[in-house]
Motif scaffolding. Structure first.
Motif, mmCIF file in Angstrom:
data_model
loop_
_atom_site.group_PDB
_atom_site.id
_atom_site.type_symbol
_atom_site.label_atom_id
_atom_site.label_comp_id
_atom_site.label_asym_id
_atom_site.label_seq_id
_atom_site.Cartn_x
_atom_site.Cartn_y
_atom_site.Cartn_z
ATOM 1 N N PHE A 1 99.534 95.466 33.673
ATOM 2 C CA PHE A 1 98.784 96.420 32.862
ATOM 3 C C PHE A 1 99.100 97.843 33.308
ATOM 4 N N THR B 1 95.762 102.899 28.541
ATOM 5 C CA THR B 1 95.756 101.465 28.260
ATOM 6 C C THR B 1 94.413 100.849 28.643
ATOM 7 N N GLY C 1 88.232 96.841 24.854
ATOM 8 C CA GLY C 1 88.995 95.655 24.481
ATOM 9 C C GLY C 1 90.062 95.311 25.502
ATOM 10 N N THR C 2 90.813 96.327 25.946
ATOM 11 C CA THR C 2 91.892 96.086 26.913
ATOM 12 C C THR C 2 91.332 95.724 28.277
ATOM 13 N N ARG D 1 88.484 94.239 28.873
ATOM 14 C CA ARG D 1 87.971 92.857 28.804
ATOM 15 C C ARG D 1 89.121 91.845 28.888
ATOM 16 N N LEU D 2 90.263 92.192 28.303
ATOM 17 C CA LEU D 2 91.446 91.332 28.414
ATOM 18 C C LEU D 2 91.895 91.251 29.869
ATOM 19 N N PHE D 3 91.902 92.387 30.558
ATOM 20 C CA PHE D 3 92.268 92.414 31.974
ATOM 21 C C PHE D 3 91.326 91.533 32.790
ATOM 22 N N ALA E 1 89.504 88.991 31.820
ATOM 23 C CA ALA E 1 89.722 87.580 31.499
ATOM 24 C C ALA E 1 90.973 87.047 32.187
ATOM 25 N N MET E 2 92.057 87.831 32.154
ATOM 26 C CA MET E 2 93.309 87.378 32.770
ATOM 27 C C MET E 2 93.213 87.363 34.289
ATOM 28 N N ILE F 1 101.521 95.218 29.349
ATOM 29 C CA ILE F 1 100.607 95.884 28.427
ATOM 30 C C ILE F 1 100.619 97.362 28.781
ATOM 31 N N LEU G 1 102.693 93.976 24.911
ATOM 32 C CA LEU G 1 101.518 94.207 24.082
ATOM 33 C C LEU G 1 101.211 95.698 24.127
ATOM 34 N N PRO H 1 98.778 98.751 23.214
ATOM 35 C CA PRO H 1 97.420 99.075 22.780
ATOM 36 C C PRO H 1 97.451 99.959 21.536
#
Length: 202
Positions: A36, A41, A92-93, A95-97, A99-100, A174, A192, A194
């Motif tokens: 990331f 981002t 959004g980004t 929350r993706l971080f 989760a991963m 990302i 990906l 943003p």
């Protein structure tokens, strides 16, 4: 201190060295890693910096610490250091971080200098806890890599990624920087982008 990226031999041209590193990145028989970017981002810092930079140019007396060309402090460094709490996340980004980072190998490669590590970690902690809870913050694992020499974004990130590629297969990047995006695609790395739009802070 151990370097976070590969060092160029003195007798080798920079582009030749970077191309050699790119080849090493393509080795696939390794655990995967997602990378990331931070500012633009995960962190909604671009407009914040640009707005305050314009304000400084109009009324420099409003700012207690004036950026100087004679020091290592740039305008962005000063603002990240003293006003980082005001920077909002791209939810959004981030929350993706989160989760991963619970299940995958993840890293953040930022163009910020390493002197900003305490503020950066505090910002991540504050915003991740605000979105989840302290238990989640304590459970996630990630690498945080800073631009030690304040090199141009692409050159620095190519070196940092090559260092990570000694251990990992880079499966996803990302990032919002056009040069980084173009380079990653040429290496066959999934990207990906943003939807925030890239802004040049220089």
């Amino acid at each position: 201190m151990t370097s976070n990226y590969q060092r160029k031999p003195k007798n080798m041209k920079t582009e030749e060295f970077l191309e050699e590193l790119d080849e090493d990145i393509k080795v696939k028989d390794k655990p995967s890693l997602v990378i990331f970017d931070l500012d633009g981002t995960l962190a909604d810092s671009d407009d914040f910096i640009l707005t305050n930079k314009q304000a400084y140019q109009q009324e420099p007396e409003l700012f207690a610490q004036k950026p100087s060309k004679d020091t290592e402090n740039t305008f962005c460094d000063i603002y990240f250091k003293h006003h980082h709490k005001e920077i909002k996340p791209y939810e959004g980004t981030l929350r993706l971080f989160i989760a991963m980072a619970k299940t995958d190998n993840v890293a953040i490669i930022t163009s910020r200098k390493d002197i900003l590590q305490p503020q950066t970690v505090e910002w991540l902690k504050t915003n991740i806890i605000a979105m989840t809870n302290e238990t989640v913050w304590r459970s996630i694992r990630y690498k945080l890599i800073f631009n030690e020499k304040k090199e141009k974004s692409l050159e620095y990130k190519r070196k940092a990624i090559a260092k990570l590629a000694e251990t990992y297969k880079i499966s996803l990047i990302i990032d919002d920087h056009p040069d980084v995006i173009e380079w990653a695609k040429k290496q066959g790395i999934e990207v990906l982008v943003p939807g925030n739009g890239y802004k040049d802070l220089n």
